[in-house]
Design an enzyme around this catalytic site. Sequence first.
Site, mmCIF file in Angstrom:
data_model
loop_
_atom_site.group_PDB
_atom_site.id
_atom_site.type_symbol
_atom_site.label_atom_id
_atom_site.label_comp_id
_atom_site.label_asym_id
_atom_site.label_seq_id
_atom_site.Cartn_x
_atom_site.Cartn_y
_atom_site.Cartn_z
ATOM 1 N N SER A 297 0.890 -1.395 -0.002
ATOM 2 C CA SER A 297 -0.057 0.047 -0.055
ATOM 3 C C SER A 297 0.544 1.228 -0.038
ATOM 4 O O SER A 297 2.027 1.259 0.523
ATOM 5 C CB SER A 297 -0.857 0.025 1.273
ATOM 6 N N TYR B 271 -1.395 -0.891 10.974
ATOM 7 C CA TYR B 271 -1.971 -1.459 9.715
ATOM 8 C C TYR B 271 -0.708 -1.241 8.677
ATOM 9 O O TYR B 271 -0.018 -2.139 8.125
ATOM 10 C CB TYR B 271 -3.093 -0.891 8.989
ATOM 11 N N LYS C 228 2.414 -3.685 6.690
ATOM 12 C CA LYS C 228 2.711 -3.994 5.141
ATOM 13 C C LYS C 228 4.269 -3.654 5.118
ATOM 14 O O LYS C 228 5.035 -4.264 4.416
ATOM 15 C CB LYS C 228 1.900 -2.733 4.430
HETATM 16 P P1 NAD Z 1 -10.809 -7.246 1.461
HETATM 17 O O1 NAD Z 1 -10.803 -7.205 2.785
HETATM 18 O O2 NAD Z 1 -11.996 -7.069 0.643
HETATM 19 O O3 NAD Z 1 -9.942 -8.619 0.780
HETATM 20 C C1 NAD Z 1 -9.106 -9.212 1.637
HETATM 21 C C2 NAD Z 1 -9.566 -10.598 1.613
HETATM 22 O O4 NAD Z 1 -8.883 -11.458 2.503
HETATM 23 C C3 NAD Z 1 -11.048 -11.115 2.257
HETATM 24 O O5 NAD Z 1 -11.908 -11.562 1.623
HETATM 25 C C4 NAD Z 1 -10.800 -11.459 3.524
HETATM 26 O O6 NAD Z 1 -11.974 -12.582 3.832
HETATM 27 C C5 NAD Z 1 -9.443 -12.351 3.286
HETATM 28 N N1 NAD Z 1 -8.626 -12.639 4.359
HETATM 29 C C6 NAD Z 1 -8.422 -11.966 5.427
HETATM 30 N N2 NAD Z 1 -7.657 -12.733 6.292
HETATM 31 C C7 NAD Z 1 -7.656 -14.071 5.885
HETATM 32 C C8 NAD Z 1 -6.798 -15.143 6.592
HETATM 33 N N3 NAD Z 1 -6.245 -15.135 7.508
HETATM 34 N N4 NAD Z 1 -6.947 -16.078 5.598
HETATM 35 C C9 NAD Z 1 -7.677 -16.202 4.470
HETATM 36 N N5 NAD Z 1 -8.396 -15.030 4.068
HETATM 37 C C10 NAD Z 1 -8.206 -14.043 4.898
HETATM 38 O O7 NAD Z 1 -9.719 -6.255 1.093
HETATM 39 P P2 NAD Z 1 -9.303 -5.443 -0.278
HETATM 40 O O8 NAD Z 1 -9.765 -3.938 -0.295
HETATM 41 O O9 NAD Z 1 -9.648 -6.247 -1.474
HETATM 42 O O10 NAD Z 1 -7.681 -5.444 -0.084
HETATM 43 C C11 NAD Z 1 -6.671 -6.460 -0.415
HETATM 44 C C12 NAD Z 1 -5.554 -6.347 -0.099
HETATM 45 O O11 NAD Z 1 -4.905 -5.067 -0.669
HETATM 46 C C13 NAD Z 1 -5.243 -6.494 1.521
HETATM 47 O O12 NAD Z 1 -4.114 -6.907 1.740
HETATM 48 C C14 NAD Z 1 -5.175 -4.918 1.735
HETATM 49 O O13 NAD Z 1 -4.483 -4.519 2.858
HETATM 50 C C15 NAD Z 1 -4.607 -4.384 0.591
HETATM 51 N N6 NAD Z 1 -4.797 -2.912 0.148
HETATM 52 C C16 NAD Z 1 -5.944 -2.617 0.035
HETATM 53 C C17 NAD Z 1 -6.326 -1.020 -0.295
HETATM 54 C C18 NAD Z 1 -7.752 -0.754 -0.289
HETATM 55 O O14 NAD Z 1 -7.891 0.494 -0.157
HETATM 56 N N7 NAD Z 1 -8.907 -1.656 -0.495
HETATM 57 C C19 NAD Z 1 -5.160 -0.266 -0.518
HETATM 58 C C20 NAD Z 1 -4.036 -0.591 -0.378
HETATM 59 C C21 NAD Z 1 -3.734 -1.891 0.043
HETATM 60 C C1 UD1 Z 2 -6.741 5.269 3.862
HETATM 61 C C2 UD1 Z 2 -5.859 4.611 5.056
HETATM 62 C C3 UD1 Z 2 -4.579 3.891 4.164
HETATM 63 C C4 UD1 Z 2 -5.111 3.015 3.248
HETATM 64 C C5 UD1 Z 2 -6.297 3.757 2.445
HETATM 65 C C6 UD1 Z 2 -6.787 2.685 1.404
HETATM 66 C C7 UD1 Z 2 -6.050 6.174 7.072
HETATM 67 C C8 UD1 Z 2 -5.560 7.308 7.786
HETATM 68 N N1 UD1 Z 2 -5.393 5.875 5.869
HETATM 69 O O1 UD1 Z 2 -6.146 6.426 3.202
HETATM 70 O O2 UD1 Z 2 -3.895 3.489 5.301
HETATM 71 O O3 UD1 Z 2 -4.246 2.500 2.396
HETATM 72 O O4 UD1 Z 2 -7.452 4.264 3.085
HETATM 73 O O5 UD1 Z 2 -7.497 3.242 0.401
HETATM 74 O O6 UD1 Z 2 -7.028 5.770 7.347
HETATM 75 N N2 UD1 Z 2 -12.225 11.347 3.800
HETATM 76 C C9 UD1 Z 2 -13.524 12.343 4.114
HETATM 77 N N3 UD1 Z 2 -14.503 11.881 4.659
HETATM 78 C C10 UD1 Z 2 -14.887 10.440 4.878
HETATM 79 C C11 UD1 Z 2 -13.813 9.527 4.268
HETATM 80 C C12 UD1 Z 2 -12.374 10.279 4.025
HETATM 81 O O7 UD1 Z 2 -13.242 13.657 4.056
HETATM 82 O O8 UD1 Z 2 -15.684 9.865 5.458
HETATM 83 C C13 UD1 Z 2 -11.181 12.007 3.168
HETATM 84 C C14 UD1 Z 2 -9.866 11.797 3.913
HETATM 85 O O9 UD1 Z 2 -9.644 12.774 4.911
HETATM 86 C C15 UD1 Z 2 -9.001 11.779 2.887
HETATM 87 C C16 UD1 Z 2 -9.799 11.186 1.656
HETATM 88 O O10 UD1 Z 2 -11.006 11.501 1.866
HETATM 89 O O11 UD1 Z 2 -8.776 13.338 2.561
HETATM 90 C C17 UD1 Z 2 -9.533 9.674 1.123
HETATM 91 O O12 UD1 Z 2 -9.733 9.079 2.275
HETATM 92 P P1 UD1 Z 2 -9.717 7.534 2.412
HETATM 93 O O13 UD1 Z 2 -10.400 6.944 1.400
HETATM 94 O O14 UD1 Z 2 -9.940 7.072 3.696
HETATM 95 O O15 UD1 Z 2 -8.137 7.126 1.980
HETATM 96 P P2 UD1 Z 2 -6.906 7.662 2.716
HETATM 97 O O16 UD1 Z 2 -6.955 8.534 3.626
HETATM 98 O O17 UD1 Z 2 -5.899 7.898 1.598
#
Ligand code: NAD
Ligand code: UD1
Length: 344
Positions: A124, A148, A152
């Site tokens: 991330s 968190y 990572k």
């Molecule tokens: P998500 O929660 O939708 O998907 C994660 C999946 O992993 C889920 O289906 C959950 O059931 C499964 N899981 C969790 N723990 C497990 C375990 N111990 N064994 C087996 N399965 C397990 O999340 P996502 O948004 O699809 O994110 C996927 C990955 O990307 C994550 O590692 C997350 O940290 C990373 N990531 C997500 C974002 C975002 O904004 N969505 C941003 C940066 C990084």
């Molecule tokens: C957040 C996480 C980051 C994670 C990412 C995944 C925090 C501090 N950081 O990042 O670790 O990897 O999500 O996508 O939680 N906002 C509002 N109102 C809301 C929600 C968000 O104004 O209800 C604003 C936030 O202040 C920010 C922007 O929207 O400026 C995006 O927020 P968000 O979607 O939560 O993503 P990140 O903060 O970038």
Amino acid sequence: MRVLTTGGAGYIGSHTVLALVEAGHEPVILDNFANSSPEAVRRVSELAGREIELIEADLLDAPAVDRIVADGNFDAVIHFAGLKAVGESAAQPLRYYRSNILSTLNLLDAMQKHGVRNVVFSSSATVYGEAGTVQYTEELPLNAMNPYGRTKMHIEQILDDLAASEPGWHIGKLRYFNPVGAHPSGRIGEDPRGIPNNLMPFVSQVAVGRREHLNVFGDDYPTPDGTGVRDYIHVVDLAGGHVAALEALGDVRGSRAWNLGSGQGSSVLEVVRAFERAAGRPIPYVVAPRRDGDLPEFFADPTLARLELHWKTERGLDDMARDAWNWQSKNPFGYGTGEEDPEA
Ligand code: NAD
Ligand code: UD1
């Protein structure tokens, strides 16, 4: 390639599994449904036109993981599984370190033992933390600011140490910026449990009438309109980035990080306006205090992914809002009915 996708039932995993099938690969989903639904797998199978193999298992169950990797005949692993809520990670750090790090160790142990040396890891942009600049390149030092993010960061370091310890590993660390949107079919999308932490799912739920208004966390940042600026990336573009990384792994000696983002920042109010255009209705909002730990502005330098993965984003903010709205309006309660989630 036959690809084990851990967390493949989740938001990004489900879109990537579909992209893998479309690119001619054979994904196998491993998930414990801690944060997802079997319905997502059913719908991916429907979109893919064939049954996707599913293994219900917990990565914390080391013997089960060992058996799965031993028997699976996998060419590669894409490791999505993990917990991802920043606030929750500050309240329950041990649970986050255990879930994210121990499960990764179990997976890597099994891969090492059974000779699977290709892995793409979901990292991330949060690993950069406060970097003293707004456009992040991969060489910046890692400086995660919450538990968190530190899971990572530590996993990235574990992967680097593993790659350095023996030849033959091909490891891609994908640093996602802000994934949003949904598959254009409206059949799969993001289905957060409880109150969404992230902006786009919250805005979607306001638009569909599940929440009254959005809280805009701060409008006095040093940005053009005072609200936070982020690099939003359409989840279908992100899914394509995984296919590109998987296919480029052969050229990687050891481990390599790539930013997956567009290179362009959008403010909270720009997201709100795009969503209003997509949904054809106003999104009520109030300005609230800044959220702890938020940075004013950051976005990707996506040059390395363009050069080495031959990948770049193709969809803009209006596409993201349109597809998020299409998903949300067709599935107001995601994969559920609204009755199973007391906080919804
Ligand atoms: P998500 O929660 O939708 O998907 C994660 C999946 O992993 C889920 O289906 C959950 O059931 C499964 N899981 C969790 N723990 C497990 C375990 N111990 N064994 C087996 N399965 C397990 O999340 P996502 O948004 O699809 O994110 C996927 C990955 O990307 C994550 O590692 C997350 O940290 C990373 N990531 C997500 C974002 C975002 O904004 N969505 C941003 C940066 C990084
Ligand atoms: C957040 C996480 C980051 C994670 C990412 C995944 C925090 C501090 N950081 O990042 O670790 O990897 O999500 O996508 O939680 N906002 C509002 N109102 C809301 C929600 C968000 O104004 O209800 C604003 C936030 O202040 C920010 C922007 O929207 O400026 C995006 O927020 P968000 O979607 O939560 O993503 P990140 O903060 O970038």
